[in-house]
Each structure stands twice: as structure tokens, then as C-alpha cells.
Design a protein around this motif. Structure first.
Motif: not given
Length: 142
Positions: A73-92
């Protein structure tokens, strides 16, 4: 006229010729024999058509089971994008802190790669220029 129609026409002509030669007392037997041959032709044609439709259904179901489903669903795709951006900060921060610019590049290539794979999984044909299930399929074909 195909070969089956020509064969049936020959059978009819043979039955009519036999009726002329044998007389009216054999007419019902000749008609029954001809109708039995017609029934066999119809049964064969129906059987071939049913087999063909079953094969087409099996091929369609096999194709559908192999291809990824667009059930996200759109929510799952949106959630995946949000999680990847949130994890991008500490990984960076970790990658940049340990290896400076090369570490930061590796982290972001990984993030982009994971998101590209997710996009390809949920949208088959995204990177080939074709969309599955779109009303504009004809516009994408060459």
C-alpha cells in the motif's frame, strides 16, 4: 474450408450415396452413423478448446505467481522511505566519522541501492520503461 470440413462433407456425400444404393430401409442407420461422426467432431473440438483454455489459465496463474505482487500500500512505501531516511542520519555519521568522504559515499550508495530494489519490487518494469497494469501501457511500448 479446412480439412475437417472437407472430410465431413465427404462423409455426408458417402452417406447420401449409400442411402441411394441401399434404399430407405437403411436410412435411419445411415443418419445415426453420420450424426455419431458429427458428435465425435464436436466433442473433439470442445475438448481441444477446453484443454487450450485450461493451459492458458495455468500459464496465467504461473506468471502471476512468479511476478511480484503490487500489494504494497501507499502507507508501506511511505513508511519504508521514512525509515530509510531516519536510518540514513546515524549511518552517515558513522560512515563519515570512520572513513570520511569514502565512508559517506558507501553509506549513501547503500541507501540508494536498498530504495531502488524496493522500488523495483513494488513497481515491476520501473527501470525498463514499462508499467504493469497501467492504463497507458500502449504509450510506453515501442
Amino acid at each position: 474450408m479446412d480439412a475437417r470440413d472437407a472430410d465431413l462433407k465427404k462423409e455426408l456425400n458417402a452417406s447420401l450415396q449409400a442411402r441411394r444404393e441401399l434404399g430407405e430401409e437403411y436410412e435411419s442407420a445411415l443418419v445415426d452413423s453420420f450424426l455419431e461422426k458429427v458428435d465425435q467432431r464436436i466433442d473433439g473440438a470442445v475438448e481441444r478448446r477446453v484443454r487450450r483454455q485450461l493451459a492458458e489459465q495455468q500459464m496465467t496463474s504461473a506468471r502471476d505467481s512468479r511476478s511480484p505482487k503490487a500489494t504494497d500500500s501507499w502507507g508501506e512505501r511511505f513508511g519504508f522511505g521514512i525509515v530509510s531516511l531516519v536510518l540514513a542520519v546515524p549511518l552517515s555519521a558513522i560512515g563519515g566519522g570512520i572513513s570520511k568522504l569514502p565512508g559517506l559515499i558507501v553509506v549513501w550508495l547503500g541507501i540508494v541501492g536498498v530504495n531502488a530494489v524496493q522500488a523495483a519490487r513494488t513497481n515491476p518494469g520501473l527501470f525498463t520503461g514499462r508499467r504493469r497494469g497501467s492504463a497507458k501501457d500502449d504509450a510506453w511500448e515501442d
